[in-house]
Design a protein around this motif. Structure first.
Motif, PDB file in Angstrom:
ATOM      1  N   PHE A 162      -8.604  25.007  10.169  1.00  0.00           N
ATOM      2  CA  PHE A 162      -8.872  25.782  11.379  1.00  0.00           C
ATOM      3  C   PHE A 162      -8.642  27.241  11.002  1.00  0.00           C
ATOM      4  O   PHE A 162      -7.532  27.621  10.623  1.00  0.00           O
ATOM      5  N   SER A 163      -9.699  28.048  11.080  1.00  0.00           N
ATOM      6  CA  SER A 163      -9.574  29.446  10.647  1.00  0.00           C
ATOM      7  C   SER A 163     -10.108  30.394  11.707  1.00  0.00           C
ATOM      8  O   SER A 163     -10.958  30.032  12.516  1.00  0.00           O
ATOM      9  N   ILE A 164      -9.578  31.610  11.701  1.00  0.00           N
ATOM     10  CA  ILE A 164      -9.946  32.635  12.678  1.00  0.00           C
ATOM     11  C   ILE A 164     -10.497  33.849  11.924  1.00  0.00           C
ATOM     12  O   ILE A 164      -9.897  34.320  10.959  1.00  0.00           O
ATOM     13  N   CYS A 173      -6.474  34.456   9.937  1.00  0.00           N
ATOM     14  CA  CYS A 173      -5.413  33.487   9.679  1.00  0.00           C
ATOM     15  C   CYS A 173      -5.958  32.079   9.862  1.00  0.00           C
ATOM     16  O   CYS A 173      -7.102  31.896  10.275  1.00  0.00           O
ATOM     17  N   GLY A 174      -5.139  31.089   9.554  1.00  0.00           N
ATOM     18  CA  GLY A 174      -5.577  29.719   9.731  1.00  0.00           C
ATOM     19  C   GLY A 174      -4.580  28.727   9.175  1.00  0.00           C
ATOM     20  O   GLY A 174      -3.555  29.103   8.608  1.00  0.00           O
ATOM     21  N   PHE A 175      -4.895  27.440   9.350  1.00  0.00           N
ATOM     22  CA  PHE A 175      -4.036  26.394   8.798  1.00  0.00           C
ATOM     23  C   PHE A 175      -4.902  25.232   8.349  1.00  0.00           C
ATOM     24  O   PHE A 175      -6.081  25.134   8.705  1.00  0.00           O
ATOM     25  N   ILE A 176      -4.313  24.345   7.563  1.00  0.00           N
ATOM     26  CA  ILE A 176      -5.021  23.184   7.060  1.00  0.00           C
ATOM     27  C   ILE A 176      -4.236  21.926   7.407  1.00  0.00           C
ATOM     28  O   ILE A 176      -3.009  21.913   7.332  1.00  0.00           O
ATOM     29  N   VAL A 177      -4.951  20.890   7.852  1.00  0.00           N
ATOM     30  CA  VAL A 177      -4.349  19.603   8.206  1.00  0.00           C
ATOM     31  C   VAL A 177      -5.208  18.501   7.583  1.00  0.00           C
ATOM     32  O   VAL A 177      -6.193  18.779   6.906  1.00  0.00           O
TER      33      VAL A 177
END
Length: 231
Positions: free
Chosen positions: A206-208, A186-190
């Motif tokens: 930010f990724s896992i 999973c992850g997110f973008i900023v």
């Protein structure tokens, strides 16, 4: 490993029962040790400086084999009757830029050194210029070794430019090897200016990832939560 000056690992309380700290520069090791010894919480819960500050030397993450790096950690923990039998968790913000750009800066910070041949064999010569690939290559080799020895699955949590995830041409060959051994979770973008004091603005992810080797997995489908509108 947590890339940086040790602020993250030394200020994180409650979850990490024992902290292992290794650093390239001996002076920074001594600063971190003083910081840890000044905090009763860390004294009570435990920490290990590798190598010991009394030795007056650092421990480089990239100039030695994955096996020798793990052995150095295991040796110091064994002295405290602790086994390194849990999955490694790599939390890092590795260098992004091509290392050809700042030779003087690398020399000033003791970062001008030869990479371990095992890393270059995995990543190709691009890692000599892209230290980002070198860090990920060593992480892959350490994760593979721990998986083979203990059957556990290390986790990588990583701040990265989106060029690693797309990926850009420099990263394509290595990403195929990475995707065969790591599975995206999973992850997110900023946007970068929400995290760093920068003049520019660019996407930051930010990724896992979890070590889960699968030769039939051609590539990971990377889907990120879009948080770019948040301040």
């Amino acid at each position: 490993p947590a890339g940086g000056s040790g602020n993250l690992v030394s200020s994180w309380k409650g979850r990490l029962k024992h902290k292992i700290i290794s650093e390239l520069q001996p002076d920074l090791l001594r600063i971190i040790e003083r910081r840890m010894r000044a905090d009763p919480w860390h004294i009570d819960h435990g920490f290990t400086i590798v190598p010991r500050t009394s030795e007056g030397k650092g421990l480089n993450f990239l100039d030695q084999s994955a096996a020798s790096y793990l052995q150095a950690l295991e040796r110091e923990l064994a002295a405290k009757q602790i086994k390194l039998d849990k999955p490694l968790a790599f939390l890092l913000n590795p260098p992004y830029k091509n290392t050809d750009e700042n030779v003087k800066e690398r020399e000033a910070s003791d970062a001008e050194y030869a990479l371990n041949p095992d890393i270059l064999a995995l990543t190709g010569e691009d890692a000599g210029k892209e230290r980002y690939l070198a860090f990920l290559g060593q992480i892959l080799l350490m994760s593979r070794l721990q998986y083979q020895q203990l059957g556990v699955k290390p986790v990588v949590m990583i701040f990265t430019p989106t060029s690693w995830l797309i990926p850009r041409p420099t990263y394509v060959g290595f990403r195929k090897k990475w995707d065969a051994e790591f599975e995206f979770r999973c992850g997110f973008i900023v946007t970068s200016n929400e995290w760093f004091k920068l003049d520019g603005k660019w996407p930051l992810a930010f990724s896992i990832w979890e070590y889960a080797p699968n030769e039939d997995r051609a590539e990971n489908k990377v889907v990120l939560a879009d948080l770019t509108l948040l301040n």
